[in-house]
Scaffold this active site. Structure first.
Site, PDB file in Angstrom:
ATOM      1  N   HIS A  45     -69.406  12.487  64.211  1.00  0.00           N
ATOM      2  CA  HIS A  45     -70.368  11.425  63.840  1.00  0.00           C
ATOM      3  C   HIS A  45     -69.716  10.036  63.922  1.00  0.00           C
ATOM      4  O   HIS A  45     -69.971   9.170  63.085  1.00  0.00           O
ATOM      5  CB  HIS A  45     -70.910  11.652  62.419  1.00  0.00           C
ATOM      6  CG  HIS A  45     -71.792  12.854  62.304  1.00  0.00           C
ATOM      7  ND1 HIS A  45     -73.138  12.834  62.595  1.00  0.00           N
ATOM      8  CD2 HIS A  45     -71.517  14.138  61.930  1.00  0.00           C
ATOM      9  CE1 HIS A  45     -73.667  14.044  62.395  1.00  0.00           C
ATOM     10  NE2 HIS A  45     -72.700  14.859  61.998  1.00  0.00           N
ATOM     11  N   ASP A  71     -68.733  16.711  58.472  1.00  0.00           N
ATOM     12  CA  ASP A  71     -69.703  17.705  58.935  1.00  0.00           C
ATOM     13  C   ASP A  71     -69.822  17.723  60.463  1.00  0.00           C
ATOM     14  O   ASP A  71     -69.483  16.748  61.132  1.00  0.00           O
ATOM     15  CB  ASP A  71     -71.092  17.412  58.340  1.00  0.00           C
ATOM     16  CG  ASP A  71     -71.582  16.017  58.716  1.00  0.00           C
ATOM     17  OD1 ASP A  71     -70.785  15.065  58.588  1.00  0.00           O
ATOM     18  OD2 ASP A  71     -72.744  15.870  59.145  1.00  0.00           O
ATOM     19  N   GLU A  72     -70.295  18.821  60.941  1.00  0.00           N
ATOM     20  CA  GLU A  72     -70.725  18.988  62.341  1.00  0.00           C
ATOM     21  C   GLU A  72     -69.751  18.391  63.366  1.00  0.00           C
ATOM     22  O   GLU A  72     -70.177  17.748  64.319  1.00  0.00           O
ATOM     23  CB  GLU A  72     -72.110  18.341  62.538  1.00  0.00           C
ATOM     24  CG  GLU A  72     -73.182  18.970  61.676  1.00  0.00           C
ATOM     25  CD  GLU A  72     -74.514  18.251  61.781  1.00  0.00           C
ATOM     26  OE1 GLU A  72     -75.547  18.949  61.828  1.00  0.00           O
ATOM     27  OE2 GLU A  72     -74.554  17.008  61.789  1.00  0.00           O
ATOM     28  N   SER A  73     -68.455  18.657  63.167  1.00  0.00           N
ATOM     29  CA  SER A  73     -67.467  18.151  64.132  1.00  0.00           C
ATOM     30  C   SER A  73     -67.308  19.162  65.255  1.00  0.00           C
ATOM     31  O   SER A  73     -66.236  19.752  65.436  1.00  0.00           O
ATOM     32  CB  SER A  73     -66.135  17.939  63.420  1.00  0.00           C
ATOM     33  OG  SER A  73     -65.976  16.601  63.100  1.00  0.00           O
ATOM     34  N   HIS A  74     -68.375  19.344  66.011  1.00  0.00           N
ATOM     35  CA  HIS A  74     -68.404  20.456  66.962  1.00  0.00           C
ATOM     36  C   HIS A  74     -67.426  20.308  68.131  1.00  0.00           C
ATOM     37  O   HIS A  74     -67.073  21.299  68.761  1.00  0.00           O
ATOM     38  CB  HIS A  74     -69.822  20.663  67.504  1.00  0.00           C
ATOM     39  CG  HIS A  74     -70.829  20.935  66.428  1.00  0.00           C
ATOM     40  ND1 HIS A  74     -70.540  21.676  65.302  1.00  0.00           N
ATOM     41  CD2 HIS A  74     -72.117  20.540  66.276  1.00  0.00           C
ATOM     42  CE1 HIS A  74     -71.602  21.737  64.512  1.00  0.00           C
ATOM     43  NE2 HIS A  74     -72.575  21.050  65.074  1.00  0.00           N
TER      44      HIS A  74
END
Ligand code: TNX
Length: 537
Positions: A277, A340-343
């Site tokens: 993000h 979060d969501e550190s893909h």
């Protein structure tokens, strides 16, 4: 001991003298019997006992505080201002009146052991006086919200020259179930002005919220001035989802929000979301970027494509500056690092990164919060996990002895659509109608021991909302239910009882010009502002 005795005698003398003013008074008005136990209080207090009379709030009422220091006088003035907003009365605070004083509201600092926490309070209302007891001004402030909620919207006779607002008499003993009672505003996907945030704070305070978490950075925008890295806002703050304008808070403006929140006994939790993000930061300073691609401003709504370069020392020097500058203007104990969501961050890199950031946050004397993914790193039990999606992560947090903030998306996310017809919002977690947002049990939620639960937070992500009206449509009325879930005990929560009290919030919400979603599950009370009726068309 002696000083306590003197203080008590003094208080009694003041009370006595004031009520003595009532000796040569007007004839008593007989109000119809009242029932404090059915008053429209949200969150529902711990204990309420009705004595069925009325305290007549009118221009012959005055407010006194037992001490003027430690915030008590300010709480007295706040109450006077809020009473004025509903009634137009101008009640004096800690002043002798030229008029006779018939009744008093007395805010009393008390060290009674019955007041277990700083936020605990007692409210005793008789025909002649309303007495608030609390240890701290914070407790008095929570009590004042309760008092505001039991002031009728209209006086006993709106045509009378000297109208009176009858307040039901009785006793209230109250204390919060959870200390962390929060909401989050995503000011990154769409930017919201200082004025918008202040209005949201006013509304949260009325329902006894204690926390406002600001999501200050994301792929689409960086929203807080960092003096040592000016391009973050110059470049990273220049746009938002849909590409219209963007914006950011200068440090002065952020301080203004922090101060306004503090005056409402709300703690600001700043979040800089990383290592994912982070597109807006990387566009501003490309050396930060770790996804191997060329970065450009992003105005869409996808997640998970950006990452910081977790192996560069300069990245941590940058983060140190950011955390230092924000911590210096944040009096609250927390710093939220996102996580979060550190893909596109490799697992090892992610763990390395969270470990490093935890040390930086500690160095700047803040307690770290992160979305539940952070528990996969080697962080210590001081850090707090915000449970939004992964039960596995929540369990791991408990194993590590960490506190958990409950934000289960399918219940607590304010950006979920109410149903398939909702004008705004997403539905990846669920449709969340007003009843479903309320009917769940945070205590022992999905097996998380209650003692590990710091509280509840209702996040409002802003991909689909770009102005305060849309914000209010998603947040209200659901944010009101989350307030009750985090303040009131399990025995005091009941949907059928709650929905009647919620229906009766309409006059307040209308007076505050809140464009709430008029869910058909609620039999909204008509108000003299009649906004609800217009909306139902
Ligand atoms: C998931 S919740 C996100 C956000 C989105 C949100 C939309 C979380 C930690 N990450 O980036 O805005 O869903 O509902």
């Amino acid at each position: 001991m002696k000083s306590l005795l003197i203080k008590t005698i003094l208080s009694i003398t003041i009370l006595g003298a004031l009520v003595a003013c009532t000796e040569n008074k007007k004839p008593e008005i007989n109000f119809p019997p009242t029932d404090l136990t059915v008053a429209n209080m949200i969150p529902k207090p711990l204990k309420t006992i009705a004595t069925n009379n009325a305290f007549g709030l009118d221009q012959f009422t005055a407010i006194y505080t037992s001490q003027t220091e430690n915030g008590f006088a300010e709480v007295g003035q706040y109450l006077s201002d809020k009473i004025n907003e509903v009634t137009k009365l101008n009640l004096l605070v800690n002043e002798r009146s030229e008029n006779s004083v018939d009744r008093i509201i007395y805010i009393n600092q008390s060290d009674s052991t019955d007041l277990a926490t700083n936020e605990s309070y007692q409210l005793y209302i008789t025909k002649d006086s309303a007495i608030i007891n609390s240890k701290t001004a914070e407790g008095a402030f929570r009590a004042v919200q309760t008092f505001r909620q039991i002031i009728p919207e209209t006086s006993n006779d709106t045509l009378a020259e000297q109208p009176i607002w009858p307040i039901p008499t009785g006793k209230i003993i109250d204390a919060p179930n959870f200390e962390y009672r929060g909401s989050m505003l995503d000011v990154a996907r769409h930017f919201f002005s200082v004025e918008d945030v202040k209005k949201y704070i006013d509304l949260l305070a009325y329902y006894k919220y204690s926390i406002l978490h600001l999501h200050l950075s994301d792929d689409q925008g960086w929203r807080i001035e960092i003096k040592s890295w000016p391009k973050l806002t110059e470049v990273g703050g220049s746009t938002e989802v849909g590409g219209e304008g963007g914006g950011f808070y200068t440090q002065e403006q952020y301080k203004e929000i922090v101060d306004y929140a503090a005056a409402n006994y709300i703690t600001i939790v700043p979040e800089i979301d990383m290592p994912g993000h982070t597109n807006a930061a990387s566009v501003s300073y490309p050396f930060l970027n770790g996804n191997g691609k060329k970065v450009k401003l992003y105005e869409g709504t996808h997640v998970g494509f950006s990452t910081f370069d977790t192996r560069k020392d300069t990245v941590y020097a940058f983060i140190d500056d950011v955390v230092r500058e924000i911590s210096a203007i944040t009096p609250g104990p927390y710093f939220h690092m996102g996580g979060d969501e550190s893909h596109v961050t490799k697992k090892n890199d992610y763990i390395h990164f969270v470990n490093k950031v935890e040390k930086i946050v500690k160095k700047h004397r803040k307690r770290m919060i992160g979305w539940d993914e952070i528990v996969t790193a080697d962080i210590d039990s001081e850090a707090v996990a915000q449970f939004w999606a992964s039960k596995e992560n929540a369990d791991l947090a408990v194993k590590k002895g960490m506190k958990v903030i409950l934000s289960p998306a399918k219940r607590a996310y304010l950006d979920m659509q109410y149903d398939s017809l909702s004008k705004h919002g997403l539905h990846w977690a669920a449709f969340v109608p007003v009843d479903s947002a309320y009917i769940w049990t945070p205590e022992n939620y999905e097996g998380i021991p209650t003692e590990n639960i710091l509280g509840i937070e209702a996040p409002l992500w802003s991909e689909t909302i770009s102005n305060i009206d849309e914000l209010e449509y998603l947040a209200f009325p659901r944010a009101i239910g989350h307030a009750e879930l985090s303040w009131s005990t399990q025995e005091n929560r009941d949907w059928d009882n709650y929905k009647v009290r919620l229906a009766n919030q309409a006059p307040y919400l209308d007076r505050m010009d809140v464009k709430y979603y008029p869910s058909k599950l609620i039999d909204w009370k008509k108000s003299k502002y009649s906004y609800t009726e217009i909306k139902k068309d």
